[in-house]
Design an enzyme around this catalytic site. Structure first.
Site, PDB file in Angstrom:
ATOM      1  N   HIS A  85     -11.281  -2.690   3.370  1.00  9.31           N
ATOM      2  CA  HIS A  85     -11.094  -2.334   4.780  1.00  9.31           C
ATOM      3  C   HIS A  85     -11.795  -1.030   5.162  1.00  9.31           C
ATOM      4  O   HIS A  85     -11.714  -0.615   6.317  1.00  9.31           O
ATOM      5  CB  HIS A  85      -9.600  -2.216   5.059  1.00  9.31           C
ATOM      6  CG  HIS A  85      -8.985  -1.083   4.306  1.00  9.31           C
ATOM      7  ND1 HIS A  85      -8.927  -1.052   2.929  1.00  9.31           N
ATOM      8  CD2 HIS A  85      -8.433   0.082   4.719  1.00  9.31           C
ATOM      9  CE1 HIS A  85      -8.368   0.070   2.541  1.00  9.31           C
ATOM     10  NE2 HIS A  85      -8.060   0.787   3.605  1.00  9.31           N
ATOM     11  N   ASP A  86     -12.430  -0.367   4.197  1.00  6.88           N
ATOM     12  CA  ASP A  86     -13.160   0.869   4.501  1.00  6.88           C
ATOM     13  C   ASP A  86     -14.667   0.684   4.383  1.00  6.88           C
ATOM     14  O   ASP A  86     -15.431   1.603   4.688  1.00  6.88           O
ATOM     15  CB  ASP A  86     -12.761   1.981   3.517  1.00  6.88           C
ATOM     16  CG  ASP A  86     -11.318   2.409   3.682  1.00  6.88           C
ATOM     17  OD1 ASP A  86     -10.804   2.383   4.813  1.00  6.88           O
ATOM     18  OD2 ASP A  86     -10.706   2.762   2.657  1.00  6.88           O
TER      19      ASP A  86
ATOM     20  N   GLU B  65      -6.498   4.216  -5.773  1.00  4.92           N
ATOM     21  CA  GLU B  65      -7.744   4.515  -5.067  1.00  4.92           C
ATOM     22  C   GLU B  65      -8.090   5.940  -5.474  1.00  4.92           C
ATOM     23  O   GLU B  65      -7.423   6.883  -5.063  1.00  4.92           O
ATOM     24  CB  GLU B  65      -7.563   4.432  -3.553  1.00  4.92           C
ATOM     25  CG  GLU B  65      -8.907   4.505  -2.858  1.00  4.92           C
ATOM     26  CD  GLU B  65      -8.832   4.864  -1.381  1.00  4.92           C
ATOM     27  OE1 GLU B  65      -9.729   4.461  -0.644  1.00  4.92           O
ATOM     28  OE2 GLU B  65      -7.889   5.554  -0.967  1.00  4.92           O
TER      29      GLU B  65
ATOM     30  N   ASP C 229      -3.056   4.721  -2.135  1.00  3.73           N
ATOM     31  CA  ASP C 229      -4.071   5.286  -1.248  1.00  3.73           C
ATOM     32  C   ASP C 229      -4.410   6.734  -1.596  1.00  3.73           C
ATOM     33  O   ASP C 229      -3.507   7.539  -1.872  1.00  3.73           O
ATOM     34  CB  ASP C 229      -3.505   5.233   0.188  1.00  3.73           C
ATOM     35  CG  ASP C 229      -4.502   5.688   1.231  1.00  3.73           C
ATOM     36  OD1 ASP C 229      -5.528   5.016   1.374  1.00  3.73           O
ATOM     37  OD2 ASP C 229      -4.245   6.717   1.889  1.00  3.73           O
TER      38      ASP C 229
ATOM     39  N   ASP D 151       0.850  -1.183   0.000  1.00  4.29           N
ATOM     40  CA  ASP D 151       0.000   0.000   0.000  1.00  4.29           C
ATOM     41  C   ASP D 151       0.891   1.240   0.000  1.00  4.29           C
ATOM     42  O   ASP D 151       1.785   1.355   0.844  1.00  4.29           O
ATOM     43  CB  ASP D 151      -0.865  -0.022   1.277  1.00  4.29           C
ATOM     44  CG  ASP D 151      -2.256   0.522   1.058  1.00  4.29           C
ATOM     45  OD1 ASP D 151      -2.364   1.643   0.536  1.00  4.29           O
ATOM     46  OD2 ASP D 151      -3.230  -0.163   1.420  1.00  4.29           O
TER      47      ASP D 151
HETATM   48  C1  GLO Z   1      -9.396   5.210   2.220  1.00  5.26           C
HETATM   49  C2  GLO Z   1      -8.212   4.545   2.839  1.00  5.26           C
HETATM   50  C3  GLO Z   1      -8.372   4.635   4.312  1.00  5.26           C
HETATM   51  C4  GLO Z   1      -7.367   5.510   4.978  1.00  5.26           C
HETATM   52  C5  GLO Z   1      -7.258   6.860   4.380  1.00  5.26           C
HETATM   53  C6  GLO Z   1      -6.115   7.625   4.952  1.00  5.26           C
HETATM   54  O1  GLO Z   1      -9.574   6.294   1.838  1.00  5.26           O
HETATM   55  O2  GLO Z   1      -8.130   3.281   2.328  1.00  5.26           O
HETATM   56  O3  GLO Z   1      -8.394   3.406   4.980  1.00  5.26           O
HETATM   57  O4  GLO Z   1      -7.809   5.682   6.274  1.00  5.26           O
HETATM   58  O5  GLO Z   1      -7.080   6.814   3.011  1.00  5.26           O
HETATM   59  O6  GLO Z   1      -4.908   7.126   4.500  1.00  5.26           O
END
Ligand code: GLO
Length: 555
Positions: free
Chosen positions: A328-329, A255, A198, A97
């Site tokens: 994971h979000d 992302e 990310d 990541d």
């Molecule tokens: C989504 C990410 C998330 C993180 C964020 C900060 O936006 O996968 O899990 O918390 O990006 O890095």
């Protein structure tokens, strides 16, 4: 053009919750190594590991204090090198990541920037003077409160799109950009296959930093259009690719929230920034925005289907997509997308699995999805770890919702839903660890776990194995990977159906995403996969039972 990464099936690991090899309650790299045989049996060909770098862990590793070292809770760089080697021996590649929109406030760059205002590191971050004694503007951070945090003993603020312990890096600074590139190349030289990247659409900020009309009682505004996918990002992303990824035969998965379909060409077209991107428009169907959980929508299967198809069509025009139903979000897919609770089981799980596994693009599976893990409803806010859950809870109440309502929003959407420890077996702590895990195990682990599904031919786990092996090794492989997709719009509302067209065959996916019995006209076919024992075909019309799903070949 065909690319090797189009053929992959990618498994996402949240390392803190996957498998704890040293029994300290926290998953680790050696825990992943132990489970390589399991992953090989599942048929996946690549693993994406969420951040394992040195970090104070306020956002579980998305707050990095050293990009070139491993968080000791997860192990050492040697453990990672061993994992890369051992995975390769099993035909599994590893991607990491890449979190470069922000670092941790404990990163030495930020520490130096605070301690020494005249150091070059000040300009590695975004510092701004107050506006009339108040923060520079009224933008709201994604994890709550203002995006600005005042520096102690100084009349100056720094910007954080996420938590105040995640200061944004200043991509306008060429020296910072060069440091990032050499770090990326250092990792690629170690033999990883690429990166998931990310929050990358946040790296360009609107340079005028002006306030906007408030949209909440906190007098702040969620102003993503000021911080996400801004004009000028193209130069940064081209340079990033040129200086790093382009020099390697690697895969990059962006992302990329905030990118409109018309802009997909820039991101994933022939000359695009990334190999593929995640599209969140259909994943966030249950809420108006991924960060305001109290603004829930009243969505229908038809709306979901239309968004999914629109996304597939837009991507097919220009490039390649990353398909997912969980990460994971997000909440667990079964809990979010299967509207009838009595089918939040094998039937709902297998219908969703078949529906998305054969879309055009590279499928991503999130740990536990393959056994049908569900959300874990909590009674008290104290049971949550995720910072955005805690923020959403208090914000919902400040917007006038009751405690019960606020807790309900968080239970439906909390990122902790997918972060509970992986459910391996029925032993204490679900076989994840022998020590109390950092986050409570879902209480349903004695019902839903890997061990009980391993040898059950009717289990969701074995259904996933079948889907993956059909994509990877069956005679339909070429069609399922490279074939064109054509959505079928002309069906009853709860049916999601599409064709995959290869050079010698046409396959069709048909899924009834509801618990109502329905039917569909169909030409003569041969069944390839079905989640019921048989298909009910009565002379050109098939009856679809609740959450029935199939892959067929048209004769
Ligand atoms: C989504 C990410 C998330 C993180 C964020 C900060 O936006 O996968 O899990 O918390 O990006 O890095």
């Amino acid at each position: 053009m065909k690319n090797w990464w189009q053929e992959e099936v990618i498994y996402q690991i949240y390392p803190k919750s996957f498998n704890d090899s040293n029994n300290d309650g926290i998953g680790d790299i050696n825990g992943i190594r132990e489970k390589l045989p399991y992953l090989e049996d599942l048929g996946i060909t690549m693993i994406w590991i969420c951040p394992i770098f040195k970090s104070p862990m306020i956002d579980n590793g998305y707050d990095i204090s050293d990009y070139q070292d491993i968080n000791p809770d997860f192990g050492t760089i040697h453990d990672l090198e061993d994992l890369i080697k051992e995975a390769e021996q099993r035909g599994i590649k590893i991607i990491l990541d890449l979190v470069v929109n922000h670092s941790s406030d404990e990163h030495p760059w930020f520490q130096e920037a605070l301690e020494n205002p005249s150091s070059k590191y000040r300009d590695y971050y975004i510092f701004r003077k107050p506006s009339n004694g108040a923060p520079p503007n009224n933008w709201r951070s994604i994890f709550g409160g203002s995006v600005w945090e005042k520096v102690r003993n100084e009349e100056i603020y720094y910007m954080h799109t996420f938590d105040k312990k995640q200061p944004d890096l200043n991509f306008e600074n060429p020296e910072l950009r060069r440091e990032i590139y050499s770090m990326i190349n250092w990792w690629l030289d170690k033999g990883i296959a690429g990166f998931r990247i990310d929050s990358i659409t946040f790296i360009k900020k609107d340079q005028d930093y002006s306030s906007l009309p408030a949209d909440g009682v906190d007098q702040l505004v969620t102003c993503k259009h000021k911080t996400r996918n801004r004009p000028g990002i193209s130069e940064f992303l081209h340079e990033l690719k040129q200086e790093t990824f382009n020099k390697y035969d690697c895969v990059t998965v962006g992302e990329a929230p905030g990118v409109e379909y018309e802009e997909f060409d820039d991101y994933i077209g022939e000359d695009g920034y990334f190999s593929m991107i995640f599209d969140f428009k259909y994943a966030d169907i249950d809420v108006e925005s991924g960060s305001d959980w109290f603004k829930r929508t009243d969505w229908s299967i038809k709306e979901f289907r239309d968004l999914l198809f629109k996304s597939q069509e837009a991507i097919q025009k220009v490039g390649w997509g990353a398909n997912f139903i969980e990460n994971h979000d997000q909440p667990r897919a079964i809990s979010k997308l299967i509207k009838d609770p009595s089918y939040q089981n094998y039937y709902g799980g297998s219908a969703l699995a078949l529906m998305y596994m054969f879309l055009r693009g590279t499928p991503f599976l999130y740990q536990g999805q393959e056994i049908g893990a569900t959300n874990f409803t909590r009674q008290f806010i104290e049971q949550f770890d995720d910072i955005s859950s805690i923020d959403n809870y208090y914000r919902s109440m400040s917007e006038g919702f009751s405690k019960e309502e606020a807790l309900n929003f968080v239970n439906l959407r909390s990122r902790d839903n997918t972060r509970t420890p992986m459910q391996w077996n029925t032993s204490r702590y679900a076989g994840f660890s022998q020590y109390a895990p950092w986050l409570e195990v879902n209480e349903n682990y004695d019902m839903i776990n890997v061990a009980s599904q391993e040898d059950d031919p009717e289990s969701l786990l074995n259904f996933y194995r079948l889907l993956i092996s059909t994509r990877n090794t069956s005679t339909h492989r070429d069609t399922l990977i490279f074939g064109n997709i054509t959505p079928v719009y002309d069906t009853k509302e709860n049916i999601i159906s599409y064709y995959r067209e290869g050079s010698t065959e046409t396959l069709q996916v048909i899924v009834n995403l509801s618990s109502d019995k329905t039917s569909m006209e169909i030409q003569s076919f041969t069944s390839i996969i079905s989640n019921y024992e048989n298909i009910q075909n009565n002379d050109g019309s098939i009856t679809l039972r609740p959450y029935e799903a199939m892959l067929i070949k048209l004769n």
